[in-house]
Design a protein around this motif. Structure first.
Motif, PDB file in Angstrom:
ATOM      1  N   UNK A 127      -4.030  -9.838   2.263  1.00 12.22           N
ATOM      2  CA  UNK A 127      -3.659  -8.960   1.159  1.00 12.22           C
ATOM      3  C   UNK A 127      -3.899  -7.517   1.563  1.00 12.22           C
ATOM      4  N   UNK A 128      -5.058  -7.262   2.138  1.00 16.73           N
ATOM      5  CA  UNK A 128      -5.334  -5.962   2.739  1.00 16.73           C
ATOM      6  C   UNK A 128      -4.344  -5.696   3.867  1.00 16.73           C
ATOM      7  N   UNK A 129      -4.060  -6.730   4.636  1.00 18.61           N
ATOM      8  CA  UNK A 129      -3.105  -6.590   5.738  1.00 18.61           C
ATOM      9  C   UNK A 129      -1.719  -6.205   5.268  1.00 18.61           C
ATOM     10  N   UNK A 157      -2.379  -2.142  -7.357  1.00 20.42           N
ATOM     11  CA  UNK A 157      -2.414  -3.014  -8.543  1.00 20.42           C
ATOM     12  C   UNK A 157      -1.359  -4.117  -8.535  1.00 20.42           C
ATOM     13  N   UNK A 158      -0.460  -4.058  -7.549  1.00 21.97           N
ATOM     14  CA  UNK A 158       0.634  -5.035  -7.488  1.00 21.97           C
ATOM     15  C   UNK A 158       0.490  -6.016  -6.317  1.00 21.97           C
ATOM     16  N   UNK A 228      10.660  -8.843  -7.625  1.00 17.57           N
ATOM     17  CA  UNK A 228      11.727  -8.997  -6.629  1.00 17.57           C
ATOM     18  C   UNK A 228      12.242  -7.659  -6.109  1.00 17.57           C
ATOM     19  N   UNK A 229      12.085  -6.616  -6.881  1.00 20.00           N
ATOM     20  CA  UNK A 229      12.549  -5.299  -6.454  1.00 20.00           C
ATOM     21  C   UNK A 229      11.700  -4.759  -5.310  1.00 20.00           C
ATOM     22  N   UNK A 230      10.406  -5.060  -5.336  1.00 22.46           N
ATOM     23  CA  UNK A 230       9.474  -4.474  -4.359  1.00 22.46           C
ATOM     24  C   UNK A 230       8.867  -5.492  -3.400  1.00 22.46           C
ATOM     25  N   UNK A 231       9.290  -6.734  -3.486  1.00 25.57           N
ATOM     26  CA  UNK A 231       8.742  -7.781  -2.613  1.00 25.57           C
ATOM     27  C   UNK A 231       9.834  -8.268  -1.669  1.00 25.57           C
ATOM     28  N   UNK A 284       3.924  -8.965  -3.304  1.00 26.65           N
ATOM     29  CA  UNK A 284       3.970  -7.891  -4.290  1.00 26.65           C
ATOM     30  C   UNK A 284       4.466  -8.463  -5.618  1.00 26.65           C
ATOM     31  N   UNK A 285       3.675  -8.202  -6.664  1.00 23.93           N
ATOM     32  CA  UNK A 285       4.003  -8.734  -7.981  1.00 23.93           C
ATOM     33  C   UNK A 285       4.069  -7.644  -9.036  1.00 23.93           C
ATOM     34  N   UNK A 286       4.419  -8.053 -10.249  1.00 30.66           N
ATOM     35  CA  UNK A 286       4.456  -7.115 -11.376  1.00 30.66           C
ATOM     36  C   UNK A 286       3.055  -6.591 -11.676  1.00 30.66           C
ATOM     37  N   UNK A 287       2.084  -7.432 -11.484  1.00 29.39           N
ATOM     38  CA  UNK A 287       0.683  -7.063 -11.606  1.00 29.39           C
ATOM     39  C   UNK A 287      -0.110  -8.142 -10.871  1.00 29.39           C
TER      40      UNK A 287
END
Length: 288
Positions: A127-129, A157-158, A228-231, A284-287
């Motif tokens: 996750x850090x990676x 936060x995402x 889906x927009x940012x992942x 990457x998620x919505x939150x």
């Protein structure tokens, strides 16, 4: 635009060849096993051997990054006239961030013409990676240190972390579950699903029965939260159970059509607490 280096720590669990390719400077945490102290990436003890020791009942003792290690990694960068963007393991799980922050402040006084930004990622393992990977991509496209640091803060936060473990006793040793829960959960084949919250703490989320169900639960959570927009990629780390990690990867690819994935071991300093058989999914998620 300033020339800067991205620095992280070995708890980001990034592949060594990836760090070399992208000129990432990695600070190593240490652990002690059978009265011998190892650096996280010590070649004298493979990841498989490390987890075999744990399967045999050995309990490693971990240590955070010390100030000497931090100085040894950061000063050469500053001496080269380059600035530093440092993305560190969650302060909710280790004191390493705070140690590096203090050194960064001291070095800023000694090198007033340089910029040193130390960020508490509130993330763990890949996750850090993944957070570092996104910062690297932006840097290589020409983004400034200041703008990149801001984007890292916006991503945090995402950055979703979902993982499961094979053996509850390691979580009990770390204070995450009670002795009773560990005993009865193991007898009944109960597998917890956990995540890392907005404060960077490890939080139990749900319980399922059976290994396959716990692995599918990771992907189910991704389906609920994915942005889906940012992942456009996902990372998976594992405690010496590559086949299970590949099973999760194939399920993600099947459901979402993603093919950009990094799979790597959970390193010793996190694995000492999560144990063999851990599988973690990051996206990457919505939150969170």
């Amino acid at each position: 635009m300033s020339d800067y280096i991205i620095v992280t720590d070995s708890n980001a669990d990034l592949l060594p060849e990836y760090c070399k390719q992208h000129n990432i400077v990695e600070m190593e945490l240490t652990y002690t096993l059978d009265d011998k102290t190892y650096r996280c990436n010590d070649p004298s003890l493979s990841r498989h051997e490390f987890y075999d020791y744990m399967r045999g009942g050995k309990m490693p003792i971990t240590a955070q990054i010390n100030m000497e290690e931090t100085n040894n990694k950061l000063i050469p960068i500053l001496e080269e006239g380059k600035d530093i963007l440092c993305i560190m393991f969650s302060s909710g799980l280790s004191g390493s961030y705070n140690s590096v922050r203090i050194v960064g402040e001291e070095l800023q006084g000694k090198y007033p013409d340089r910029k040193i930004v130390v960020i508490d990622s509130l993330c763990a393992s890949l996750g850090e990676g993944l957070l570092v990977d996104k910062a690297v991509t932006r840097k290589e496209k020409g983004m400034s240190l200041e703008d990149n640091a801001q984007r890292v803060q916006e991503d945090m936060p995402h950055l979703c972390h979902y993982f499961t473990v094979a053996d509850l006793f390691h979580l009990h040793r770390g204070g995450r579950v009670s002795a009773t829960a560990a005993v009865f959960g193991s007898m009944l084949g109960i597998k917890p699903v956990l995540h890392v919250d907005d404060e960077g703490h490890l939080i139990p989320l749900s319980k399922v029965r059976g290994r396959k169900a716990s692995l599918l639960a990771l992907v189910d959570n991704m389906e609920k939260l994915i942005d889906r927009k940012n992942c456009d990629k996902f990372f998976i780390s594992h405690g010496d159970c590559l086949d299970d990690a590949k099973f999760v990867a194939e399920e993600v690819k099947k459901r979402f059509g993603f093919h950009d994935c990094m799979i790597n071991y959970v390193g010793p300093t996190i694995g000492a607490h999560s144990g063999p058989g851990t599988v973690a999914l990051f996206f990457m998620g919505k939150h969170r």
